[in-house]
Enzyme design. Structure first.
Site, short mmCIF file in Angstrom:
data_model
loop_
_atom_site.label_atom_id
_atom_site.label_comp_id
_atom_site.label_asym_id
_atom_site.label_seq_id
_atom_site.Cartn_x
_atom_site.Cartn_y
_atom_site.Cartn_z
N PHE A 40 0.90 3.07 8.24
CA PHE A 40 -0.46 3.26 8.73
C PHE A 40 -1.43 2.70 7.70
CE2 PHE A 40 -4.13 6.34 8.70
CZ PHE A 40 -4.75 5.87 9.85
N HIS A 46 0.84 -1.20 0.00
CA HIS A 46 0.00 0.00 0.00
C HIS A 46 0.87 1.24 0.00
CE1 HIS A 46 -3.88 -1.90 0.82
NE2 HIS A 46 -3.22 -2.73 1.60
N PRO A 47 0.39 2.29 -0.69
CA PRO A 47 1.07 3.58 -0.55
C PRO A 47 0.69 4.19 0.79
CG PRO A 47 -0.87 3.79 -1.94
CD PRO A 47 -0.73 2.32 -1.61
N ALA A 63 -9.56 3.65 3.64
CA ALA A 63 -9.73 5.08 3.38
C ALA A 63 -10.99 5.42 2.60
CB ALA A 63 -8.50 5.60 2.62
N GLU A 69 -9.62 4.97 -3.46
CA GLU A 69 -9.79 4.74 -2.02
C GLU A 69 -9.30 5.94 -1.22
OE1 GLU A 69 -9.09 -0.06 -2.58
OE2 GLU A 69 -7.50 1.15 -1.72
#
Length: 169
Positions: free
Chosen positions: A120, A67-68, A124, A90
């Site tokens: 984290f 994930h970014p 989103a 997202e």
């Protein structure tokens, strides 16, 4: 929308890539592939959650690494090109964020990663940048063991949403 028959008939490499786009855990993808053919779309969602719940920290961390960081537009474009169409949507709540909120997210992401050793993770979808920042700040005081489980639960939500997108494309 893909039918269950179409999903089951996908070449293994194509199915594997689609599953990898949903969740970056190699063990999760392998176990999802082994379970083919799938009985129904509902079965896929139950299977996905059951497999995820049976995995451990290394699998969670591997998935998180796909994930970014929230608000990191550059990594979204470059490193995560294969899932950018999903992750970008997202994280669309970040698009309207002020520079101050983006900077606070960057600082919060750094503090979070320094404390917990992973990025984290939050589902989103539907959240504004301000909401995500508040969630990040609320989770920073957690103990690592608790936070790992919270992040894993958020990953499960993300995976379910991405499976839904894959099935309904």
């Amino acid at each position: 929308m893909k039918t269950i028959h179409e999903i089951n008939r996908l070449p293994e490499t194509e199915c594997e890539q689609a599953l990898q786009n949903c969740c970056g855990s190699t063990r999760w993808v392998r176990q999802m592939l082994i379970a083919r053919p799938y009985e129904s779309a509902e079965f896929i969602f139950v299977l996905a959650e059951n497999i995820w719940c049976g995995l451990g920290e290394d699998d969670f961390l591997e998935a998180f690494s796909h994930h970014p960081k929230i608000g990191d537009r550059e990594s979204l474009k470059k490193k995560f090109a294969s899932t950018a169409h999903w992750a970008g949507n997202e994280q669309s709540g970040v698009n309207a964020a002020t520079e101050a909120v983006i900077e606070a997210l960057a600082k919060g992401n750094e503090a979070y990663e320094n404390k917990f050793g992973f990025i984290f993770i939050v589902c989103a979808t539907g959240k504004s940048a301000e909401e995500m920042l508040a969630i990040l700040q609320a989770r920073l005081p957690n103990e690592r063991e608790d936070e790992l489980l919270i992040a894993a639960a958020e990953q499960a939500k993300i995976t379910a949403l991405r499976l839904q997108k894959w099935i309904t494309e």
